[in-house]
Design an enzyme around this catalytic site. Structure first.
Site, PDB file in Angstrom:
ATOM      1  N   HIS A   1      28.701  42.556  32.613  1.00 57.81           N
ATOM      2  CA  HIS A   1      29.270  43.192  33.786  1.00 57.81           C
ATOM      3  C   HIS A   1      30.190  42.199  34.492  1.00 57.81           C
ATOM      4  CE1 HIS A   1      29.499  46.362  36.678  1.00 57.81           C
ATOM      5  NE2 HIS A   1      29.036  45.608  37.683  1.00 57.81           N
TER       6      HIS A   1
ATOM      7  N   ASP B   1      30.703  45.193  44.485  1.00 56.66           N
ATOM      8  CA  ASP B   1      30.843  45.701  43.119  1.00 56.66           C
ATOM      9  C   ASP B   1      31.597  47.017  43.133  1.00 56.66           C
ATOM     10  OD1 ASP B   1      30.708  46.357  40.515  1.00 56.66           O
ATOM     11  OD2 ASP B   1      28.514  46.459  40.385  1.00 56.66           O
TER      12      ASP B   1
ATOM     13  N   CYS C   1      34.092  47.999  34.240  1.00 58.29           N
ATOM     14  CA  CYS C   1      33.839  47.004  35.269  1.00 58.29           C
ATOM     15  C   CYS C   1      34.967  45.990  35.418  1.00 58.29           C
ATOM     16  CB  CYS C   1      32.519  46.312  35.010  1.00 58.29           C
ATOM     17  SG  CYS C   1      32.404  45.560  33.382  1.00 58.29           S
TER      18      CYS C   1
END
Lengths: 649, 303
Positions: free
Chosen positions: A444, A460, A400
């Site tokens: 995250h 994202d 991430c």
């Protein structure tokens, strides 16, 4: 001091200090062993109590040892001192009063222990040393004539049970205050969590930790997993290696935003993080006092969270955030290092040239991640100086923070204000309790970019590369790689596919959640909420009244139970004799007024010649028990009565 | 303050038992403060709970301390007579309808005795009280207390069991002060069996006391023989308070000593105190009557 008191006291000491082994120097147990052995020898009159110079020497040695094994004077050092004093006091125990000091110190050490671990198990365990201390206290009051130590223990248990209703009333109704002043905090060993500086390595470390971050209980249905982006803070500054929080101190505290759509209501029970930020879904508001909304929409607690914290949250997922952003905010969202990562900058210029609309540019980037061979991996290859370039165009392997960092960098290079948001994504849903458990490995990072007519928008990039990370979780995302909790082969979370084991784990976690939510989280605000909703108590006067009333009621009940007028009875001997009389009365034989037991027995034996022997036996035993030997009255008499009853049938 | 009326037998009723915190109780109260501060400042629920648990236990133990004394029956036992300067021993019996632990009994300002009452029957306690002067020693109110189970509270009651012990004068040896009732000394004829001079031995008869057995002869295997003494006619000893010089208490003490000596020697004697004539006689009853007369001389027979 009485023998039982001493043995209970020493036992209690060991039980009290045992849990501290995890936090304090282990040699304290050896110290206890030595002191206890000495004290026992003193009791057996083998050795005298140590002279004062020896005690002084011992104290110096212990202080020196503590100083060597601690780093500065913090709470751990203070607790170690307290425990050492608790142990050493045994060598100074001459009289009852000294023993009392040891017992009270023991209670205090127990309280201190809760600062290190206030979990359900630790609290339940603390009842064991507590009862032992209580037994020691009782033993100090008993007469020297030895009684069985178990009886003392049983009495301690009885007292504890009788005190429980009062404890409940006090716990629920006693008004909770905020901290009066700030105190040194326990150094939580190995507390991992998000920090305000994140390099890719930090996330890898977090992804290996199954430690609890926080739990969330929803008032209604939980939103879908893909919406669960728990914001902690934004990292706006990129120095070419790592992302960090902008150091600018004078932020306008409350950002401008408009609530829209349906709100989500839930409460979060947060584990200690030693950080000031709380977690929430965008845009989060809380009624917890002394929490403000930061300029980046985070929730900022007034002091580091060092105890489990419960706070209610209302979130507006559809809120419009900062249609007109302050210039300083936008400037920070465009910051880039002066040099480095030339390829990424070049790509940004190309994207900018190809797409007029920023949103189209973002979509183009996401398609790029989706279509090119990017891999989601917790074991990315090492990168060089230009970490964005190396990742985007060479290794194409990362997680991430790599994707979100690269995307933020490119967006900024393309002139679109963007920032990196770190927090947690997803969580494990426990259906039996309607709550969500979020662990460190759910950490995250994602991206927020700003458009003049839309405000801040979340995007994202990880979702484009590894949708299973968002939809299912980390374990599924790294399934092929087998890197999920690779360092912890015994972690129960690795065995979620074994259903009975998973059921047990979920059940246990639910109990813990209840503990966190209802016991540990029972502080000022939670208390008033409960008092309002359950008891209808709205102000301090009603609370005081309820406290008095509810304290008085159990005490009154206990008084009645202790006196128990309906249980007032003669001594067991008289009861046995009354039964004997009742038995004979059924056969028409009543003891006349003024007739002695012996005469009565003779008369009865004559009248009931067949039962002569058992009648006389009972009479003889009764006489013996009454007048000769009072100690062993019970069993023989009872047996004789039973035999007589059988004969008379 | 409600006080129990004096009685030989007392059962403690709820309103006669008073409760006060002990020093340990105050110490706990002082210790609870810092514990609560820790709980408040660290917002720690288990710390709150433990603090509250201690408070609750203190309240519960108050009831237990009270309950320990409630319904306890105290019964006065016999008190033995003693001599001034020694300690009188009072017996007290304690009973209850159930077992009780660690009840402390004692005179005010003196050390207390811990006693457990068994499930059945009574517990017996002997309490000593110094006897300073002759006459009746009236026991003060007895203090009964219970700190059981935690020692944080003391439940107590004052009980008057109307106990008293007779205190004889302190025996002191002094100049010889016995005189013969008859006056003349040494020239009389032996008049039958008496206690004065050795006359010979005779065979033992069941009615003979052990005092005059000839143990030496018995040890030589000569059988049980009794030493025979001759009594001097008109030779009984006379102890007369008024004929003695010196202050009253000293005279009483000397007479007391004389009574003890004569009794241990087994000689009959007569005691004259304030116009009263006791004897001449021998034996325990005479001794008791004489000592009593000496103890109560000038104090009245009251109680």
């Amino acid at each position: 001091m009485p023998r039982h008191a001493l043995s209970w006291l020493l036992t209690a000491q060991l039980l009290v200090i045992l849990p501290f082994v995890a936090y304090l120097p282990a040699w304290l147990v050896l110290l206890w062993l030595g002191c206890a052995a000495w004290r026992v020898q003193v009791y057996r009159m083998r050795v005298p109590l140590p002279p004062s110079w020896l005690k002084g020497l011992l104290l110096l040695a212990v202080l020196l040892g503590l100083a060597l094994s601690s780093s500065g004077f913090d709470l751990n050092a203070a607790a170690a001192l307290l425990v050492a004093a608790f142990i050493l006091k045994v060598l100074e125990m001459h009289r009852r009063r000294d023993a009392l000091v040891v017992v009270f110190l023991g209670f205090f050490v127990l309280v201190t222990g809760f600062l290190f671990d206030s979990g359900l198990l630790a609290t339940l365990y603390s009842l064991v040393p507590f009862v032992a201390l209580l037994a020691a206290l009782i033993g100090l009051q008993e007469s020297e004539l030895a009684r069985r130590p178990v009886r003392t223990l049983r009495l301690a248990g009885t007292l504890l049970l009788q005190a429980l209703p009062l404890l409940l009333v006090l716990f629920v109704l006693f008004p909770r205050l905020g901290p009066l002043w700030s105190l040194p905090q326990v150094k939580q060993q190995g507390v991992s969590g998000l920090s305000d500086r994140m390099a890719p390595g930090d996330i890898v470390e977090l992804s290996q930790s199954s430690a609890l971050a926080f739990r969330v209980g929803f008032d209604g249905a939980a939103p879908p997993r893909t919406e669960l982006y728990w914001r902690a803070l934004t990292l706006e500054r990129f120095d070419g290696r790592e992302w960090s929080q902008d150091a600018a101190p004078a932020w306008p505290s409350a950002p401008q935003w408009q609530a829209q759509g349906e709100p989500l209501r839930y409460s979060v029970v947060m584990e200690p993080s030693n950080r000031t930020w709380l977690y929430g879904l965008d845009v989060a508001q809380t009624e917890l006092p002394r929490v403000r909304q930061g300029a980046d929409f985070r929730l900022e607690h007034w002091r580091p969270v060092d105890q489990p914290l419960l706070y209610p949250v209302t979130s507006w997922p559809a809120a419009v955030r900062e249609l007109t952003a302050p210039a300083a905010t936008l400037q920070r969202a465009l910051q880039l290092p002066d040099a480095g990562n030339p390829q990424a900058r070049l790509w940004a210029r190309q994207l900018r040239a190809d797409h007029d609309q920023p949103q189209a540019l973002v979509q183009a980037m996401l398609s790029h991640f989706r279509e090119q061979p990017y891999v989601y991996s917790l074991r990315p290859p090492p990168v060089g100086v230009h970490i964005i370039d190396d990742f985007l165009f060479a290794s194409r392997k990362g997680f991430c923070l790599h994707y979100a960092g690269a995307m933020t960098f490119v967006l900024r290079a393309a002139g679109i204000p963007a920032r990196l948001v770190v927090g947690y994504q997803g969580g494990e849903y426990n259906p039996s309790g309607n709550y969500l458990t979020v662990r460190q490995f759910d950490a995250h990072a994602w991206v927020e970019y700003w458009l003049p007519e839309l405000g801040w928008q979340r995007v994202d990039p990880t979702f484009a590369v590894a949708p299973e990370r968002i939809e299912q979780g980390l374990e599924q995302a790294v399934d092929e790689e087998q890197s999920f909790l690779a360092d912890a082969p015994l972690n129960l979370l690795r065995y979620r596919d074994i259903s009975w084991l998973n059921g047990l784990r979920l059940g246990w976690e639910r109990i813990n959640y209840g503990w966190q939510r209802w016991v540990l989280g029972y502080q000022a605000d939670q208390q008033w909420r409960v008092l309002k909703e359950w008891f209808g108590i709205l102000d301090g006067r009603a609370l005081a009244g309820a406290l008095l009333l509810l304290l008085g009621a159990p005490l009154l009940l206990l008084t009645v139970w202790l006196i128990a007028p309906w249980r007032r009875r003669a001594d067991p001997l008289s009861r046995q004799y009354a039964r004997f009389e009742a038995l004979l009365a059924r056969h028409g034989l009543r003891r006349a007024i003024g007739e002695g037991p012996r005469d009565f027995a003779e008369r009865a034996a004559q009248a009931l010649a067949a039962q002569r022997e058992p009648i006389l036996t009972f009479a003889r035993l009764h006489e013996q028990a009454r007048y000769a030997d009072q100690s062993q009255s019970g069993h023989g008499l009872r047996a004789a009565l039973t035999r007589l009853r059988r004969c008379l049938r | 303050m409600r006080r129990l009326p004096a009685a030989r037998h007392v059962r403690l009723a709820p309103r006669q038992v008073f409760i006060l915190p002990t020093r340990a109780g105050w110490a706990l109260a002082a210790a609870v403060g810092p514990m609560l501060l820790v709980a408040v400042n660290y917002q720690n629920s288990p710390a709150y709970a433990l603090t509250f648990l201690l408070v609750s236990l203190a309240l519960v133990s108050l009831l237990h301390a009270w309950r320990t004394l409630l319904g306890v029956e105290l019964r006065a036992g016999p008190a033995e007579s003693t001599f001034a300067g020694q300690a009188a021993c009072f017996q007290i019996f304690l009973g209850a309808d159930s077992a009780r632990s660690a009840i402390a009994l004692g005179w005010p300002g003196m050390e207390r005795v811990l006693v457990d009452i068994p499930e059945t029957g009574e517990a017996r306690v002997e309490l000593l009280l110094p006897a300073l002067r002759r006459g009746w020693l009236v026991a003060p109110r007895l203090r009964v207390e219970s700190r059981f189970p935690l020692g944080l509270w003391v439940a107590w009651s004052g009980v008057d069991l109307q106990q008293q012990a007779l205190v004889y004068p302190q025996p002191t040896s002094g100049s010889p002060m016995r005189s013969r009732a008859g006056g003349g000394d040494g020239d009389g004829q032996p008049a039958g069996e008496g206690v004065d001079d050795f006359r010979g031995l005779r065979q033992h008869q069941p009615a003979d006391g052990a005092r005059r057995l000839d143990w030496k002869a018995f040890s030589r295997g000569q059988g049980l023989r009794v030493k025979e003494f001759a009594a001097w006619a008109g030779g009984d000893w006379l102890l007369d308070l008024d004929s003695l010089p010196g202050p009253l208490e000293e005279r009483l003490s000397r007479l007391c000593q004389a009574v003890l000596e004569l009794c241990s020697e087994g000689r009959p004697f007569e005691l004259r105190v304030a116009g009263k004539r006791l004897g001449p006689a021998i034996g325990a009853a005479h001794r008791e009557a004489c000592l009593r007369a000496l103890a109560l001389h000038g104090l009245g027979e009251a109680s």
